[in-house]
Write an enzyme that holds these catalytic residues in place. Structure first.
Site, PDB file in Angstrom:
ATOM      1  N   PRO A   1       4.032 -63.147 -10.136  1.00 19.67           N
ATOM      2  CA  PRO A   1       4.207 -61.645 -10.205  1.00 19.67           C
ATOM      3  C   PRO A   1       3.244 -60.601 -10.565  1.00 19.67           C
ATOM      4  O   PRO A   1       3.222 -59.979 -11.548  1.00 19.67           O
ATOM      5  CB  PRO A   1       5.396 -61.704 -11.174  1.00 19.67           C
ATOM      6  CG  PRO A   1       5.431 -62.685 -12.270  1.00 19.67           C
ATOM      7  CD  PRO A   1       4.698 -63.591 -11.230  1.00 19.67           C
ATOM      8  N   CYS A   2       2.071 -60.799  -9.605  1.00 16.01           N
ATOM      9  CA  CYS A   2       1.080 -59.645 -10.083  1.00 16.01           C
ATOM     10  C   CYS A   2       1.459 -58.308 -10.187  1.00 16.01           C
ATOM     11  O   CYS A   2       0.734 -57.459 -10.974  1.00 16.01           O
ATOM     12  CB  CYS A   2       0.012 -59.997  -8.953  1.00 16.01           C
ATOM     13  SG  CYS A   2       0.531 -59.961  -7.322  1.00 16.01           S
ATOM     14  N   HIS A   3       2.791 -57.950  -9.668  1.00 15.33           N
ATOM     15  CA  HIS A   3       3.123 -56.702  -9.929  1.00 15.33           C
ATOM     16  C   HIS A   3       3.535 -56.158 -11.170  1.00 15.33           C
ATOM     17  O   HIS A   3       3.794 -54.964 -11.598  1.00 15.33           O
ATOM     18  CB  HIS A   3       4.295 -56.224  -8.733  1.00 15.33           C
ATOM     19  CG  HIS A   3       5.414 -57.059  -9.214  1.00 15.33           C
ATOM     20  ND1 HIS A   3       5.619 -58.557  -8.582  1.00 15.33           N
ATOM     21  CD2 HIS A   3       6.630 -56.849  -9.827  1.00 15.33           C
ATOM     22  CE1 HIS A   3       6.857 -58.815  -9.035  1.00 15.33           C
ATOM     23  NE2 HIS A   3       7.385 -57.996  -9.636  1.00 15.33           N
TER      24      HIS A   3
END
Length: 163
Positions: free
Chosen positions: A127-129
């Site tokens: 989850p780079c978001h």
């Protein structure tokens, strides 16, 4: 992309998504592939890809918070350390690039963390978001800031974004 990778494409609330995998695990999740539809070649479902699609669809429906998929992304040792740290960010929470760097034991590595975050080939699953600027602002996202905002809204349970 590895030559032995297979992929599937499917519609999501964020547009057409392509998911690639090799026998060992997931290698790539790409959003907004409408403009790249000819690049991907023929589709071939595999057990890993079927699981990935099922889990991503459940995530988009608000029914899944933690992915359980084998990962096989290519990257440097440092990138893999950063990506492993990203997976530790709880659903619905955000960390800054500085937070990630500090958790890795090197607060001066903020820019390197940002670069590794930006090269994450397995968006959403890794989850780079969930990584934002130290000032609390949304920063760049390969899928577009509107997608980052949408994903964070989904995780915060903001239904107005999904009407």
């Amino acid at each position: 992309m590895r030559t032995d990778a297979r992929h599937v494409k499917f519609e999501t609330p964020l547009g057409l998504m392509a998911v690639s995998a090799v026998e060992e695990g997931l290698t790539y999740v790409h959003m907004g592939v409408e403009e790249m539809k000819d690049v991907w070649g023929p589709e071939e479902a595999t057990p890993v890809l079927a699981r990935a699609q099922d889990q991503l669809e459940a995530y988009f429906a608000g029914e899944l918070k933690d992915f359980d998929l084998p990962l096989a992304a290519e990257g440097t040792g440092f990138q893999h350390r950063v990506w492993a740290e990203l997976v530790r960010i709880p659903y619905g929470e955000t960390w800054s690039y500085l937070d990630v760097a500090q958790n890795l034991g090197d607060p001066k590595a903020v820019r390197a963390v940002g670069l590794a975050n930006g090269r994450n080939p397995i968006a959403i699953v890794v989850p780079c978001h969930r990584v934002i600027g130290s000032n609390g602002k949304l920063t760049g996202y390969a899928g577009g800031l509107w997608r980052k905002e949408w994903l964070l809204g989904l995780e915060r349970g903001e239904p107005a974004l999904f009407a």
